[in-house]
Scaffold this motif. Sequence first.
Motif, PDB file in Angstrom:
ATOM      1  N   SER A  84       1.061  -0.605  -0.199  1.00 31.73           N
ATOM      2  CA  SER A  84      -0.157  -0.351  -0.066  1.00 31.73           C
ATOM      3  C   SER A  84       0.860   0.998  -0.130  1.00 31.73           C
ATOM      4  N   LEU A  85       0.505   2.256  -0.673  1.00 32.78           N
ATOM      5  CA  LEU A  85       1.329   3.609  -0.868  1.00 32.78           C
ATOM      6  C   LEU A  85       0.714   4.301  -0.170  1.00 32.78           C
ATOM      7  N   PRO A  86       0.912   5.767   0.188  1.00 37.83           N
ATOM      8  CA  PRO A  86      -0.105   6.748   0.387  1.00 37.83           C
ATOM      9  C   PRO A  86      -1.380   7.541  -0.213  1.00 37.83           C
ATOM     10  N   LYS A  87      -2.527   7.767  -0.061  1.00 31.44           N
ATOM     11  CA  LYS A  87      -3.136   8.435  -1.071  1.00 31.44           C
ATOM     12  C   LYS A  87      -4.144   7.103  -1.716  1.00 31.44           C
ATOM     13  N   ASP A  88      -4.307   6.272  -1.307  1.00 31.45           N
ATOM     14  CA  ASP A  88      -5.786   4.846  -1.604  1.00 31.45           C
ATOM     15  C   ASP A  88      -5.345   5.153  -2.396  1.00 31.45           C
ATOM     16  N   GLN A  89      -3.274   4.206  -3.080  1.00 30.74           N
ATOM     17  CA  GLN A  89      -2.856   3.685  -4.028  1.00 30.74           C
ATOM     18  C   GLN A  89      -2.283   2.255  -3.484  1.00 30.74           C
ATOM     19  N   THR A  90      -3.091   2.091  -4.245  1.00 38.52           N
ATOM     20  CA  THR A  90      -1.785   0.345  -3.845  1.00 38.52           C
ATOM     21  C   THR A  90      -0.914  -0.509  -4.782  1.00 38.52           C
ATOM     22  N   VAL A  91      -0.053  -0.471  -4.389  1.00 41.18           N
ATOM     23  CA  VAL A  91       0.961  -1.587  -6.067  1.00 41.18           C
ATOM     24  C   VAL A  91       0.410  -2.755  -5.547  1.00 41.18           C
ATOM     25  N   LEU A  92      -0.046  -3.654  -7.127  1.00 33.79           N
ATOM     26  CA  LEU A  92       0.495  -5.315  -7.802  1.00 33.79           C
ATOM     27  C   LEU A  92       1.474  -5.373  -8.455  1.00 33.79           C
ATOM     28  N   TRP A  93       2.104  -6.492  -7.988  1.00 31.48           N
ATOM     29  CA  TRP A  93       2.672  -6.851  -8.985  1.00 31.48           C
ATOM     30  C   TRP A  93       3.196  -8.404  -9.185  1.00 31.48           C
ATOM     31  N   LEU A  94       3.312  -8.746 -10.561  1.00 30.65           N
ATOM     32  CA  LEU A  94       3.882 -10.105 -10.807  1.00 30.65           C
ATOM     33  C   LEU A  94       4.563 -10.200 -11.762  1.00 30.65           C
ATOM     34  N   VAL A  95       5.257 -11.139 -11.748  1.00 29.51           N
ATOM     35  CA  VAL A  95       7.104 -11.173 -11.852  1.00 29.51           C
ATOM     36  C   VAL A  95       7.040 -12.887 -13.030  1.00 29.51           C
ATOM     37  N   ASP A  96       7.790 -13.159 -13.397  1.00 31.34           N
ATOM     38  CA  ASP A  96       7.715 -14.026 -13.630  1.00 31.34           C
ATOM     39  C   ASP A  96       9.144 -14.848 -14.615  1.00 31.34           C
ATOM     40  N   PHE A  97      10.765 -14.585 -13.550  1.00 33.48           N
ATOM     41  CA  PHE A  97      11.873 -14.843 -14.406  1.00 33.48           C
ATOM     42  C   PHE A  97      11.888 -16.078 -15.738  1.00 33.48           C
ATOM     43  N   SER A  98      12.336 -15.933 -16.498  1.00 33.89           N
ATOM     44  CA  SER A  98      12.712 -17.104 -17.868  1.00 33.89           C
ATOM     45  C   SER A  98      13.272 -18.236 -17.329  1.00 33.89           C
ATOM     46  N   GLY A  99      13.202 -19.202 -16.999  1.00 32.33           N
ATOM     47  CA  GLY A  99      13.450 -20.236 -16.294  1.00 32.33           C
ATOM     48  C   GLY A  99      12.882 -20.642 -14.989  1.00 32.33           C
ATOM     49  N   HIS A 100      12.965 -21.361 -14.637  1.00 29.68           N
ATOM     50  CA  HIS A 100      12.695 -21.895 -12.801  1.00 29.68           C
ATOM     51  C   HIS A 100      14.104 -22.769 -12.623  1.00 29.68           C
ATOM     52  N   GLY A 101      13.805 -22.516 -11.120  1.00 25.60           N
ATOM     53  CA  GLY A 101      14.507 -23.454 -10.491  1.00 25.60           C
ATOM     54  C   GLY A 101      15.605 -22.060  -9.545  1.00 25.60           C
ATOM     55  N   VAL A 102      16.878 -22.914  -9.048  1.00 25.79           N
ATOM     56  CA  VAL A 102      18.062 -21.721  -8.331  1.00 25.79           C
ATOM     57  C   VAL A 102      17.691 -20.933  -8.724  1.00 25.79           C
TER      58      VAL A 102
ATOM     59  N   GLN B  28      19.087 -14.495 -20.491  1.00 25.42           N
ATOM     60  CA  GLN B  28      17.769 -14.143 -19.600  1.00 25.42           C
ATOM     61  C   GLN B  28      16.947 -13.006 -19.580  1.00 25.42           C
ATOM     62  N   PHE B  29      15.400 -13.190 -19.102  1.00 29.28           N
ATOM     63  CA  PHE B  29      15.086 -11.744 -19.066  1.00 29.28           C
ATOM     64  C   PHE B  29      13.889 -11.928 -17.552  1.00 29.28           C
ATOM     65  N   ALA B  30      12.971 -11.175 -17.685  1.00 31.29           N
ATOM     66  CA  ALA B  30      11.655 -11.242 -17.006  1.00 31.29           C
ATOM     67  C   ALA B  30      10.481 -10.871 -17.840  1.00 31.29           C
ATOM     68  N   THR B  31       9.368 -11.308 -17.476  1.00 31.77           N
ATOM     69  CA  THR B  31       8.275 -10.469 -17.838  1.00 31.77           C
ATOM     70  C   THR B  31       7.660 -10.105 -16.695  1.00 31.77           C
ATOM     71  N   MET B  32       6.427  -9.639 -17.155  1.00 33.47           N
ATOM     72  CA  MET B  32       6.093  -8.413 -15.830  1.00 33.47           C
ATOM     73  C   MET B  32       4.628  -7.627 -15.774  1.00 33.47           C
ATOM     74  N   PHE B  33       3.694  -7.984 -14.664  1.00 36.63           N
ATOM     75  CA  PHE B  33       2.756  -6.693 -14.869  1.00 36.63           C
ATOM     76  C   PHE B  33       3.285  -6.090 -13.718  1.00 36.63           C
ATOM     77  N   TYR B  34       2.947  -4.837 -13.915  1.00 34.97           N
ATOM     78  CA  TYR B  34       3.178  -3.794 -12.374  1.00 34.97           C
ATOM     79  C   TYR B  34       1.671  -2.245 -12.794  1.00 34.97           C
ATOM     80  N   GLY B  35       0.929  -2.815 -11.578  1.00 33.34           N
ATOM     81  CA  GLY B  35      -0.157  -2.301 -11.635  1.00 33.34           C
ATOM     82  C   GLY B  35      -0.255  -1.681 -10.368  1.00 33.34           C
ATOM     83  N   VAL B  36      -1.143  -0.132 -10.328  1.00 32.65           N
ATOM     84  CA  VAL B  36      -1.535   0.564  -9.564  1.00 32.65           C
ATOM     85  C   VAL B  36      -2.679   0.488  -9.520  1.00 32.65           C
ATOM     86  N   VAL B  37      -3.868  -0.059  -8.161  1.00 30.59           N
ATOM     87  CA  VAL B  37      -4.764   0.144  -7.860  1.00 30.59           C
ATOM     88  C   VAL B  37      -5.389   1.865  -7.174  1.00 30.59           C
ATOM     89  N   ASP B  38      -6.295   2.445  -7.534  1.00 32.60           N
ATOM     90  CA  ASP B  38      -6.774   4.353  -6.953  1.00 32.60           C
ATOM     91  C   ASP B  38      -8.340   3.591  -7.091  1.00 32.60           C
TER      92      ASP B  38
END
Lengths: 100, 401
Positions: free
Chosen positions: B197-215, B255-265
């Motif tokens: 949660s951030l100030p002013k009614d804002q909440t950040v949400l993210w989901l990241v997926d790195f290429s590959g998996h494991g350690v 290597q890379f990552a895919t991501m969603f980054y959203g802010v709910v106000d």
Amino acid sequence: MQITQQSENGYFNIIMKGDFTFDANVPFRDVLDKLAKPDAGVIVIDLSGVEFMDSAALGMLLLAHERAGRNARTITLKGARGHVKKILQMARFDQFFVME
Amino acid sequence: MYDEISDDVYKLPILVVDDDAVYCELVHYTLSLKGFKNVYCVYSGEEALEQLDAFRPDLIIMDAKLPGMSGMECCRRIRLDRKNNAMPILFHTSVEKENICMQAFAAGATDLIVKPLLADELYARVKVHLQNHSLHQHTIKYRERVANELESARQLQLSILPQPAEIEGLRKSRGLDIASYFRPSSELGGDYWGVKSLPKDQTVLWLVDFSGHGVASAIHTFRLHSYLMEIVEHSAEHTMSAINDKLGQMVMRGQFATMFYGVVDTGRNILHYSCASCPNPIVLPAKEPPFMLDGTGLPLGICAQNYERKTIPFREGDCLILYSDALIETRSSSEQFMTEDDILAYVKDFRFEAAEQIKDGLLKLFRQHAASAPVDDLTLCVVKRVAHSALEGRSIRRFFG
């Protein structure tokens, strides 16, 4: 994954068949070595026989782009369709490759 | 010859079981001469069983024909204890008859030594079996150690995800009902989601997926988590660009990552977001049919890039569904993939359900579809704005409860 390499008339064609996933990393390594050579020619990766591609495959294509870039060459990705085409579009790979 | 095997092998305890005291002494002498330092002798099967826990031998040399309890019977009893399954038991017999060999192996013998005793043969067999046993024990210990370390790392990975108290806090403070599912394809994974949660009614949400998996991918999730905790802010496109720059230094080529980054106000009733090649998020509004957001964008960590910011209305009762690509990249028994349209068609009936039910419904749909466990990490994250009336009802019930 079956990878066939054809060099003719100044073209280097890499024809991929099957699922393009992490399992392709061993045969694809040979392709990467050849892409880095100055005499690689016009490079075309044919994806028309690929049904499925995951993030590891995107990574391998990025490595291919980097190797070819050492000799200022651009790779053409040909025949991508369905899921494969969608994944390439979502990742904005048209920034790195010529799409045909 | 001594140099060929580790000195430790010479320290391993060996138990000799034979009613012939002279023979015992001969074996003891021969092995001691070759450098083995812990050779013990007992003179009956009964005594061997009694002393087993005291000696804890790594190898037993047993006479097949003992008075009282036979060598075969003694061997069978030793093998009953699972911890003795891999211990080498060498039988020595005066005659090499086929039926004795077969009986010995059936009783659990590892190998046979034929009398009369040949010092070099005895040494060669004891050495090879102790070496094998020692390697086997090392492998078991190594596996146990790795398993323990992976379990600790798995707990650590779970600890960087939002904890129940945080999620409950967001329900109260921001009216957000959040449910999630996180399942790495092995002990550790390259998926990572979070909410803050951030100030002013804002909440950040993210989901990241790195290429590959494991350690290796899991280590990236830890590093990104530390970085994100410092830089999380209300501008999706700026944060996304900052993460892109950071990952550019952090990950190796390819290597890379895919991501969603959203802010709910929740004050302005909007969601603004940026995407980096994430699977198209799904929005399930309270009063309209569900639809997909466009997850297109250059994956993070490849090259410098500006990310686009988009905004949609996000009102009370609206719901956002994020998922990693395993949801739509796992084949069914007929080799088909689940499509986003399948998900849209399925979730439309969940409009009035809570986040937990929506998440469970999606998991059910996935399990019905998937022919096997996904080869990639699977993460689901459902965030629903609770209707104001529902929050009120909850507090009233609590007040009277």
